[in-house]
Motif scaffolding. Sequence first.
Motif, short mmCIF file in Angstrom:
data_model
loop_
_atom_site.label_atom_id
_atom_site.label_comp_id
_atom_site.label_asym_id
_atom_site.label_seq_id
_atom_site.Cartn_x
_atom_site.Cartn_y
_atom_site.Cartn_z
N LEU A 97 10.85 -1.10 6.19
CA LEU A 97 9.71 -1.63 6.93
C LEU A 97 9.79 -3.15 7.02
N GLY A 109 6.69 -4.16 3.11
CA GLY A 109 6.37 -2.98 3.90
C GLY A 109 4.87 -2.81 4.08
N HIS A 130 12.99 -2.43 0.82
CA HIS A 130 12.18 -3.02 1.86
C HIS A 130 12.85 -3.01 3.23
N ILE A 138 8.16 1.98 -0.83
CA ILE A 138 7.66 0.86 -0.01
C ILE A 138 7.31 -0.29 -0.93
N VAL A 165 10.47 7.39 4.63
CA VAL A 165 10.20 6.24 3.77
C VAL A 165 10.05 6.74 2.33
N VAL A 200 4.99 6.44 -2.20
CA VAL A 200 4.36 5.70 -1.10
C VAL A 200 2.84 5.83 -1.16
#
Length: 592
Positions: free
Chosen positions: A484, A528, A481, A524, A521, A555
């Motif tokens: 984000l 996020g 995390h 997530i 990324v 993601v």
Amino acid sequence: MAHPSGENLERKEVDIRSMSSSHRHADQAAFIHKVGLPAKQNLFKEFKSQVKETFFSDDPLRPFKHQPGSRKFILGLQTLFPILEWGRDYNLSKFKGDLIAGLTIASLCIPQDIGYAKLANLPPQYGLYSSFVPPLIYAFMGSSRDIAIGPVAVVSLLLGTLLQNEIDFEKYPLEYRRLAFTATFFAGITEAALGFLRLGFLIDFLSHAAVVGFMGGAAITIALQQLKGFLGIKKFTKKTDIISVMQSIFHSAHHGGKKSRRLFWVPAIAPLISVIVSTFFVYITRADKQGVAIVKHIEKGINPPSVKEIYFSGEYALKGFRIGVVAGMIALTEAVAIGRTFAAKKDYTLDGNKEMVALGAMNVIGSMTSCYVATGSFSRSAVNYMAGCQTAVSNIVMSCIVILTLELITPLFKYTPNAILASIIITAVIGLIDYDAVILIWKIDKFDFVACMGAFFGVIFASVEVGLLIAVRSVASNSKHIYLLKPFPCRILRWLTDEDEQLKAKDLPRIDVLILEMSPVTDIDTSGIHALEELYRSLKKREVEILLANPGQAVIDKLHSSKFADLIGADKIFLRVADAVLTCRPKVVDDV
């Protein structure tokens, strides 16, 4: 698209030849995009940039740029006391909304405060004290228009549990109270220091999943603790775990013993009405003579000074510091989350660091005026919002009602039965159990779910401290995390503001599309997802469209599981940046 950078760096033009991978762009010939890239930075500049993005992501000195000294002084005062800024536009219409909201939350806070003080193992008047001074301080220093300040169930329980571990409140009430004021003082110092040093990002490491689990477990623990007063149990455990509580209940038994906005006021005034009615019947029937447990005595008058009661040195000062840091962090987490929620609803910006300074100041001053740790209350803030509050003046109105209560009618609460206070607290804390959030966490991230359940079961089967420790440890071990965090939307909005200012100076069109390149990324979590949702709402109000490019499989799966893909539209997610650019190109050409 303009590149988001406020630095005067050398730029070089890079030709990027893009072709759409979809048939809907087949009619568009290949073309050249000019993308500005910043020159490579040396180590010092890179370090400086990282420090800026970590501690000054919201660019707090922006309003002071190119201003004369006198104006900077005024802006400085407005920064410390936001009331000096919004107070200039205050009018009778706004006051009407604040008056109604203030009266409504006062009717809710009075019975709650008496009950919450019991959770903290303090006499009932200290709950009322904490809804007098802190809200007044916050009204002048806070930046939220909707937060209602006062004691809250979770912090009261946490504080009471940690203090009881050090001093028995029944045997040594004076020392216990002094330690409570000491912990409140250091809670305020912690909050103010985090805001002043711009370290607010630290509270974001307590992830959404961990908070959901901790709050749910605390809600059940609080509800079970109230069975003592609700059932009239005299001998009850001082431990908070579910096993000890249930043993006390069974032992006693063995030996005999979503809402309509228009109707928001019904549940808001119900606690006060129930207190008035039950108190009246106990008084006229003298049920207390028949064994009904009552509040008995509440000190009359406003807050006495307590500066001399704070431990500033010695063993208890160190214990107060430790307890205060923990309580302050939990109080901050709750208040900032509440503030951001309602700020998003009303489309205004909440300065997290200002909030921390304001919360810290009110608790420091509160500790010197017989208050214990206060923060933003979700139930009261929700009522405040639905009642039509316009500014923090609603907190001032609430404080005035509490003053009148302390001066005039506290003796009337003498016959209030403990059972009714217990039922009010149970009703209030049930809302802390967020079933929908738990289900969503399960769908998005199984590790987050484990963290959530770990905090939950840690609270109800061990203690509040154990549950909190599990929450922190689980977050520390989960590094996903960090991609984000909550400052993420703030940085994006600042970059957009910088670019719009530069484009306006050159008489060029404003930015109306934002493309997020998601390849860095790799995964997530729920924190996020919430950051993306916050960014989407903020951009929507600016009439800026958001597109996602190149998200990984993990993601993508979680964007769909969380319904975020449905929120922005599945057609707003692209395999490559070039595809996203091609989609918005015709609109850009038409605008030009």
